[in-house]
Design an enzyme around this catalytic site. Structure first.
Site, PDB file in Angstrom:
ATOM      1  N   ASP A  40      -2.026   4.382  10.760  1.00 27.40           N
ATOM      2  CA  ASP A  40      -1.308   5.355   9.943  1.00 27.40           C
ATOM      3  C   ASP A  40      -2.084   6.667   9.829  1.00 27.40           C
ATOM      4  O   ASP A  40      -1.510   7.748   9.840  1.00 27.40           O
ATOM      5  CB  ASP A  40      -1.081   4.808   8.527  1.00 27.40           C
ATOM      6  N   LYS A  97       1.899   4.318  -4.147  1.00 27.20           N
ATOM      7  CA  LYS A  97       2.829   4.371  -3.010  1.00 27.20           C
ATOM      8  C   LYS A  97       2.643   3.121  -2.173  1.00 27.20           C
ATOM      9  O   LYS A  97       1.677   3.002  -1.416  1.00 27.20           O
ATOM     10  CB  LYS A  97       2.547   5.641  -2.195  1.00 27.20           C
ATOM     11  N   ARG A 117      16.429   3.270   5.542  1.00 22.56           N
ATOM     12  CA  ARG A 117      16.380   4.717   5.498  1.00 22.56           C
ATOM     13  C   ARG A 117      16.944   5.358   6.770  1.00 22.56           C
ATOM     14  O   ARG A 117      17.596   6.382   6.714  1.00 22.56           O
ATOM     15  CB  ARG A 117      14.940   5.176   5.285  1.00 22.56           C
ATOM     16  N   CYS A 167      -8.802 -20.727  30.005  1.00 21.15           N
ATOM     17  CA  CYS A 167      -9.250 -20.896  28.620  1.00 21.15           C
ATOM     18  C   CYS A 167     -10.779 -21.003  28.588  1.00 21.15           C
ATOM     19  O   CYS A 167     -11.346 -21.853  29.272  1.00 21.15           O
ATOM     20  CB  CYS A 167      -8.613 -22.139  28.020  1.00 21.15           C
ATOM     21  N   CYS A 184     -11.786 -24.819  27.502  1.00 22.59           N
ATOM     22  CA  CYS A 184     -11.561 -26.040  28.288  1.00 22.59           C
ATOM     23  C   CYS A 184     -11.276 -25.760  29.755  1.00 22.59           C
ATOM     24  O   CYS A 184     -11.132 -26.688  30.544  1.00 22.59           O
ATOM     25  CB  CYS A 184     -10.429 -26.858  27.679  1.00 22.59           C
TER      26      CYS A 184
HETATM   27  S1  IVH Z   1      10.283   8.494  -4.039  1.00 18.26           S
HETATM   28  C1  IVH Z   1      12.349  12.008  -2.762  1.00 18.26           C
HETATM   29  N1  IVH Z   1       8.573   6.798  -4.996  1.00 18.26           N
HETATM   30  O1  IVH Z   1       7.266   6.945   0.389  1.00 18.26           O
HETATM   31  C2  IVH Z   1      11.481  10.940  -3.122  1.00 18.26           C
HETATM   32  N2  IVH Z   1       8.780   6.951  -2.627  1.00 18.26           N
HETATM   33  O2  IVH Z   1       7.259   9.462   2.256  1.00 18.26           O
HETATM   34  C3  IVH Z   1      11.135  10.000  -2.025  1.00 18.26           C
HETATM   35  N3  IVH Z   1       7.384   5.370  -1.393  1.00 18.26           N
HETATM   36  O3  IVH Z   1      10.354   6.810   1.992  1.00 18.26           O
HETATM   37  C4  IVH Z   1      10.988   8.647  -2.445  1.00 18.26           C
HETATM   38  N4  IVH Z   1       6.471   4.420  -3.155  1.00 18.26           N
HETATM   39  O4  IVH Z   1       9.195   4.620   1.451  1.00 18.26           O
HETATM   40  C5  IVH Z   1       9.109   7.309  -3.880  1.00 18.26           C
HETATM   41  N5  IVH Z   1       7.142   5.303  -6.027  1.00 18.26           N
HETATM   42  C6  IVH Z   1       7.668   5.821  -4.908  1.00 18.26           C
HETATM   43  C7  IVH Z   1       7.306   5.376  -3.609  1.00 18.26           C
HETATM   44  C8  IVH Z   1       7.884   5.977  -2.489  1.00 18.26           C
HETATM   45  C9  IVH Z   1       6.535   4.415  -1.834  1.00 18.26           C
HETATM   46  C10 IVH Z   1       7.662   5.654   0.037  1.00 18.26           C
HETATM   47  C11 IVH Z   1       9.120   5.581   0.410  1.00 18.26           C
HETATM   48  C12 IVH Z   1       9.480   6.917   0.945  1.00 18.26           C
HETATM   49  C13 IVH Z   1       8.144   7.451   1.341  1.00 18.26           C
HETATM   50  C14 IVH Z   1       8.112   8.948   1.307  1.00 18.26           C
END
Ligand code: IVH
Length: 676
Positions: free
Chosen positions: A34, A119, A140, A403, A406
């Protein structure tokens, strides 16, 4: 650089990002970590800022996520699912707040209150409710159009199907994150590289029965389209989500001022590795809905929110060797032995290389200088290597075709579901002929979820096996204790303890027995299903007749892959012998039939606090035997909250508030026809 070269460089980056996107969103198998992905995205955005002639319709500043997959019907989101812009440091946060203050035309000392929400690194989903009923669930997708994954989402327990609360909006699209807990991820086979891929992969299975097998969780945090929502702030909305029966993140906080946001960030970053779910940052949202509305969006992200990303847990070190580990199912996993380094407080000396293809793709070699990432609880992995620093005489790593334990040939299985060859190479010997597989099989046999033999750890298995005290699972019950008594580190008492814990497990349920055999593709869930279907060990032994195995196809959840694996298991003479001998030694209990139409049919229970003279597990099993079911949160769906000693006060209060019946242990025992 001239304009033409810059453009070429820019487009190369965009096409790289598209390649990463395809792997990440559509195939649930990311090509890079990531942090690397974020870096590329940031690079592109910086490029665009610096040279305004650079533009592409595929720029990450315009696009969210990825086109929906062909496996599912597409549906338009009534309100677009936005992305978030990222902040990496204090300066980014200060600028974020400044932009808001300017936009709202407020004075510099204007105080903004934020909802700070960890997050979670999962998959976002949109759940449409009409008159309290869950109607449609979408992924999404590209933010405008998602995939209709309703049936898959319905298999998730945390998603309420019906909400009866009067104040639940007539129509609303609740949004949140689908994820898998790290502890549950560890129990899965090594099909997925990390919890996020496991969640994404299983959520987007064509067959909801496949999704059901993975314990997915859902945490709600926002909404899209809504009618009649009478709420004024994000924190109030979160409270209501919880009241309506959704799970919310227990670490959400209401915070004012950038300094306090930073304090919270530091404390969460420390806690991060001890959580049972992966978080990659904190989302800050302006709390007041009025202000959110005024602020609106820029391109694909709201002005009122930002994601404060955690720094990746990475380190750079030298690969000293590449070793091949052999698992219980014969999978050959390459592991890089690296010069030990401290990554985020943990000394790392091993990093997984996943499989043969991964090594080939990244051309990883012994002697290379590598970047290693340690995310959450998952085994550290190598994200990239520095080709420039490679020594001239370095050689390509050649993956063994035999392997290493073995000498049997190794194979890549054809996967019946994906219709492709597996990425994983396996030892072709079916079981006990291979020393490494054999040891791993016995480790599994005595492990917690199988025979659960206390004190019989992995080291003891290795030791006893090397001393030829055990070779097959049944040998665990035929140990020569006199010999063990004389071994280094053993004495009368420790041998007596070991004998006691082994004898204790001579009685075992059919499902645990089946699971303990370690048949490939037969994990705990499948072992349970098979045990329920066959009911007793006699029927299980009859599976050695091929025509009877096919009968298992009638079980909801058992498919061709499992059948093929059971056939393989039973066609091997050694395996048959293991099963027959174990049946002689053990007392394998019939599957306990639960009453389907018991008196507690359609009733849901939840336990809080300690019960007296009965364990939670037993109380749960007694309730289930009478057709009742256990749920894990207090909501309108709950019929009875059973309160023991020192209950969680919040649960009792909520139950009283929403009118759930609160009972004590005696009341429960009466319902179960047991004396109180
Ligand atoms: S709010 C407009 N709240 O983050 C607001 N997102 O990059 C967008 N995510 O697609 C979403 N925790 O998958 C929101 N507490 C949270 C979140 C959250 C994880 C993820 C979600 C979103 C991405 C945005």
């Amino acid at each position: 650089m001239n304009e033409k070269l810059l453009k070429k460089e820019y487009l190369k980056k965009i096409s790289q990002l598209q390649k990463f996107n395809l792997a990440y969103y559509d195939k649930s198998a990311p090509l890079v970590a990531d942090s690397e992905y974020d870096k590329l995205k940031k690079d592109i955005i910086n490029f665009e800022r610096k040279y305004d002639f650079l533009k592409s319709p595929n720029s990450p500043s315009l696009i969210v996520g990825f086109k929906p997959s062909k496996n599912f019907k597409k549906k338009r989101h009534r309100v677009q699912m936005l992305s978030l812009s990222n902040a990496f440091n204090k300066e980014d946060l200060i600028n974020f707040e400044k932009r808001i203050i300017n936009y709202l035309d407020k004075k510099n000392d204007f105080k903004i209150e934020y909802s700070a929400e960890p997050k979670i690194d999962g998959i976002s989903a949109s759940l449409i409710y009409k008159k309290g009923k869950f109607i449609t669930g979408l992924s999404r997708g590209d933010g405008k159009q998602g995939e209709d994954i309703t049936e898959n989402l319905k298999t998730i327990n945390d998603i309420p199907q019906n909400i009866l609360d009067k104040d639940f909006p007539e129509e609303i699209d609740i949004r949140g994150e689908v994820f898998i807990k790290n502890s549950d991820f560890k129990k899965l086979s090594n099909k997925f590289a990390n919890p996020r891929n496991a969640a994404s992969g299983s959520l987007r299975q064509k067959d909801p029965n496949e999704t059901k097998k993975i314990p997915l969780k859902f945490i709600a945090y926002t909404f899209g389209f809504q009618r009649n929502l009478q709420i004024k702030s994000q924190t109030e909305f979160l409270k209501n989500l919880n009241k309506w029966g959704f799970k919310i993140n227990p670490l959400n906080k209401k915070i004012e001022s950038i300094n306090n946001l930073l304090e919270n960030y530091k404390s969460l970053e420390k806690k991060r590795n001890n959580l049972d779910f992966d978080i990659d940052g904190i989302v800050y949202k302006v709390n007041d809905f009025e202000l959110q509305k005024r602020l609106g969006n820029v391109a694909n992200a709201p002005r009122w929110a930002i994601a404060h990303k955690f720094s990746a847990n990475i380190g750079v070190s030298k690969i000293l060797n590449i070793e091949i580990q052999i698992g219980r199912t014969g999978a050959l996993t390459p592991v890089a032995k690296i010069k030990p380094i401290n990554i985020g407080g943990v000394v790392v000396s091993n990093a997984t290389l996943h499989n043969e293809d991964e090594i080939k793709r990244k051309d990883i070699r012994v002697g290379d200088i590598a970047t290693i990432e340690r995310a959450g609880d998952v085994i550290p992995h190598i994200t990239s290597i520095e080709i420039q620093r490679r020594e001239k005489n370095s050689k390509k790593f050649i993956f063994p075709t035999k392997c290493p334990s073995c000498g049997s040939s190794t194979i890549k299985d054809f996967n019946l579901v994906t219709k492709k060859n597996d990425a994983v190479r396996r030892c072709s010997s079916e079981g006990f002929e291979c020393e490494k597989i054999s040891k791993e099989k016995i480790k599994h046999f005595v492990s917690k979820e199988a025979f659960n033999i206390e004190g019989f750890g992995k080291k003891i298995v290795e030791n006893f096996w090397n001393l030829r005290l055990i070779k097959f699972p049944q040998d665990v019950f035929k140990l020569d204790y006199n010999k063990i008594k004389n071994l280094d580190g053993w004495g009368n008492q420790s041998v007596a303890n070991l004998k006691y814990s082994i004898d204790l497990r001579k009685k075992i349920s059919l499902e645990r027995f089946i699971y303990a055999l370690g048949i490939r593709h037969i994990g705990l869930e499948n072992a349970k299903l098979i045990s329920k279907h066959l009911k007793n060990i006699k029927k299980f032994l009859e599976l050695s007749k091929i025509n009877i195995i096919n009968d298992l196809l009638n079980i909801d959840g058992i498919g061709e892959t499992q059948i093929k694996s059971i056939k393989n298991f039973f066609t091997n003479k050694t395996n048959l012998n293991v099963v027959y001998e174990l049946d002689e030694i053990l007392s394998i209990e019939d599957n306990k039939e639960f009453e389907k139409n018991g008196p507690l049919r359609n009733k849901t229970f939840m336990l809080t606090g300690k019960l007296e003279g009965i364990s939670r597990a037993e109380a749960k099993s007694l309730i289930e035997q009478k057709s009742g079911s256990i749920i894990s949160n207090v909501s309108k769906k709950l019929d009875y909250l059973i309160v023991g000693e020192k209950p969680t006060k919040r649960k009792v209060d909520t139950a009283n508030e929403i009118g759930v019946k609160v009972l004590n242990q005696n009341d429960l025992l009466k319902m179960l026809n047991k004396r109180g």
